[in-house]
Design a protein around this motif. Structure first.
Motif, PDB file in Angstrom:
ATOM      1  N   ALA A  25       0.912  -1.159  -0.275  1.00 44.47           N
ATOM      2  CA  ALA A  25      -0.169   0.028   0.062  1.00 44.47           C
ATOM      3  C   ALA A  25       1.059   1.255  -0.021  1.00 44.47           C
ATOM      4  CB  ALA A  25      -0.900  -0.012   1.253  1.00 44.47           C
ATOM      5  N   VAL A  26       1.797   1.302   0.866  1.00 44.34           N
ATOM      6  CA  VAL A  26       2.731   2.459   0.968  1.00 44.34           C
ATOM      7  C   VAL A  26       3.605   2.595  -0.256  1.00 44.34           C
ATOM      8  CG1 VAL A  26       4.636   3.599   2.118  1.00 44.34           C
ATOM      9  CG2 VAL A  26       2.811   2.175   3.362  1.00 44.34           C
ATOM     10  N   PHE A  27       4.254   1.544  -0.971  1.00 42.56           N
ATOM     11  CA  PHE A  27       4.992   1.479  -2.081  1.00 42.56           C
ATOM     12  C   PHE A  27       4.067   2.305  -3.313  1.00 42.56           C
ATOM     13  CE2 PHE A  27       8.053  -1.674  -0.346  1.00 42.56           C
ATOM     14  CZ  PHE A  27       8.980  -0.817   0.037  1.00 42.56           C
ATOM     15  N   ALA A  28       2.791   1.566  -3.337  1.00 41.52           N
ATOM     16  CA  ALA A  28       1.815   2.022  -4.282  1.00 41.52           C
ATOM     17  C   ALA A  28       1.607   3.457  -4.359  1.00 41.52           C
ATOM     18  CB  ALA A  28       0.566   1.060  -4.274  1.00 41.52           C
ATOM     19  N   LYS A  29       1.498   4.170  -3.185  1.00 44.83           N
ATOM     20  CA  LYS A  29       1.107   5.332  -2.842  1.00 44.83           C
ATOM     21  C   LYS A  29       2.303   6.488  -3.323  1.00 44.83           C
ATOM     22  CE  LYS A  29      -0.400   8.750   0.574  1.00 44.83           C
ATOM     23  NZ  LYS A  29       0.858   9.382   0.784  1.00 44.83           N
ATOM     24  N   LEU A  42       4.282   1.310  10.678  1.00 47.01           N
ATOM     25  CA  LEU A  42       2.950   2.135  11.614  1.00 47.01           C
ATOM     26  C   LEU A  42       1.757   1.220  11.220  1.00 47.01           C
ATOM     27  CD1 LEU A  42       3.759   5.768  11.835  1.00 47.01           C
ATOM     28  CD2 LEU A  42       3.245   4.253  13.746  1.00 47.01           C
ATOM     29  N   LYS A  43       1.698   1.359   9.740  1.00 45.76           N
ATOM     30  CA  LYS A  43       0.655   0.609   9.172  1.00 45.76           C
ATOM     31  C   LYS A  43       0.699  -0.885   9.423  1.00 45.76           C
ATOM     32  CE  LYS A  43      -1.946   0.709   4.626  1.00 45.76           C
ATOM     33  NZ  LYS A  43      -2.710   1.745   5.062  1.00 45.76           N
ATOM     34  N   ALA A  44       1.614  -1.562   9.598  1.00 49.39           N
ATOM     35  CA  ALA A  44       1.640  -3.157   9.784  1.00 49.39           C
ATOM     36  C   ALA A  44       1.589  -3.456  11.189  1.00 49.39           C
ATOM     37  CB  ALA A  44       2.881  -3.717   9.063  1.00 49.39           C
ATOM     38  N   LYS A  45       1.704  -2.398  11.988  1.00 50.80           N
ATOM     39  CA  LYS A  45       1.782  -2.586  13.531  1.00 50.80           C
ATOM     40  C   LYS A  45       3.030  -3.465  13.905  1.00 50.80           C
ATOM     41  CE  LYS A  45      -3.401  -1.719  14.370  1.00 50.80           C
ATOM     42  NZ  LYS A  45      -4.302  -2.327  14.800  1.00 50.80           N
ATOM     43  N   ALA A  46       4.238  -3.234  13.392  1.00 51.71           N
ATOM     44  CA  ALA A  46       5.299  -3.785  13.531  1.00 51.71           C
ATOM     45  C   ALA A  46       6.488  -2.953  13.849  1.00 51.71           C
ATOM     46  CB  ALA A  46       5.646  -4.705  12.363  1.00 51.71           C
ATOM     47  N   ASN A  47       7.506  -3.239  13.879  1.00 47.22           N
ATOM     48  CA  ASN A  47       8.815  -2.329  14.006  1.00 47.22           C
ATOM     49  C   ASN A  47       9.937  -2.863  12.926  1.00 47.22           C
ATOM     50  OD1 ASN A  47      10.195  -4.823  14.833  1.00 47.22           O
ATOM     51  ND2 ASN A  47       9.728  -4.559  17.078  1.00 47.22           N
ATOM     52  N   ILE A 116       2.302   0.453  -8.128  1.00 46.66           N
ATOM     53  CA  ILE A 116       3.659   0.149  -7.944  1.00 46.66           C
ATOM     54  C   ILE A 116       4.523  -0.110  -9.431  1.00 46.66           C
ATOM     55  CG2 ILE A 116       4.948  -1.754  -7.271  1.00 46.66           C
ATOM     56  CD1 ILE A 116       3.332  -2.396  -4.926  1.00 46.66           C
ATOM     57  N   MET A 117       3.610  -0.790 -10.366  1.00 50.16           N
ATOM     58  CA  MET A 117       4.196  -0.706 -11.701  1.00 50.16           C
ATOM     59  C   MET A 117       4.789   0.604 -12.409  1.00 50.16           C
ATOM     60  SD  MET A 117       5.739  -2.624 -13.970  1.00 50.16           S
ATOM     61  CE  MET A 117       5.207  -4.281 -13.353  1.00 50.16           C
ATOM     62  N   ALA A 118       3.572   1.499 -12.029  1.00 47.21           N
ATOM     63  CA  ALA A 118       3.521   2.896 -12.518  1.00 47.21           C
ATOM     64  C   ALA A 118       4.831   3.424 -11.970  1.00 47.21           C
ATOM     65  CB  ALA A 118       2.358   3.590 -12.444  1.00 47.21           C
TER      66      ALA A 118
END
Length: 228
Positions: A25-29, A42-47, A116-118
């Motif tokens: 999602a972040v790479f696409a944006k 943050l989005k994945a609730k991980a570190n 992401i491809m774009a």
């Protein structure tokens, strides 16, 4: 906010999948360069340590997201080949429909992958070379072999390679230039029957051109003329 080591979790695979989904999602944006590991975590609730543990780095995470999504698509949608047993002409017709169906219908159902491809096309990363080697080149070379078979040539030559680019360009035009096509008309196909009609139209055009070129090829000299 982030610990130095991955937090304990009963299902480590679930954490890995959350990271992949968030990263996509972040790479696409934002694209690879602008995307931050902080936003992904943050989005994945991980570190951040979890990214390093599972993927080694931001580069490794991006590679996994980019290449795995492309490979999954190929597994779900096997390419058309001469080995399928149909005539070269029918194989070329099905190949064109396969590409149009993928870029106009199936890819539209996965906007994250398309975005992401774009980004990758605008700002290539080292993953692009790997993507071409693993996925694009085999697809491209099979079309060259199909074209050579349609033209009655035993080997792929420079003409076959050029015709390959022409055919792919005809198909991708309806995706890359859709804002122009929609305004100039008729609009880009949005349903399976519409894609089939477009595929048949392009195939008729291409096969007409290739068979015309085949008919214009110099005929091999007969044995009697060679002996004289």
């Amino acid at each position: 906010m982030f610990n130095s080591t991955p937090s304990r979790e009963h299902d480590a695979e679930a954490r890995r999948e959350r990271l992949l989904k968030a990263a996509a999602a972040v790479f696409a944006k934002d694209g690879f360069e602008k995307a931050s590991l902080r936003a992904i975590c943050l989005k994945a609730k991980a570190n951040v340590a979890a990214v390093k543990y599972y993927f080694g780095s931001k580069d490794g995470l991006y590679r996994e997201v980019f290449l795995s999504s492309c490979q999954d698509s190929m597994k779900e949608d096997a390419p058309v080949t001469l080995a399928d047993g149909a005539s070269p002409e029918d194989t070329l017709r099905r190949w064109i429909h396969h590409l149009l169906d993928h870029v106009l219908l199936k890819r539209a159902k996965n906007p994250v992958k398309s975005q992401i491809m774009a980004h990758e096309m605008r700002e290539p990363t080292p993953c692009l070379n790997e993507f071409i080697k693993l996925i694009v080149r085999p697809f491209h070379e099979e079309l060259q072999r199909i074209i050579a078979a349609v033209m009655g040539r035993r080997v792929v030559d420079d003409d076959c390679v050029l015709y390959c680019h022409h055919i792919i360009g005809l198909c991708l035009h309806y995706d890359h230039c859709r804002v122009f096509v929609d305004r100039l008309g008729p609009p880009v196909p949005k349903t399976a029957p519409e894609v089939q009609r477009l595929a048949d139209n392009i195939a008729d055009f291409v096969l007409g051109a290739l068979t015309s070129r085949r008919a214009a090829q110099p005929k091999p000299a007969s044995r009697s003329k060679k002996q004289s």
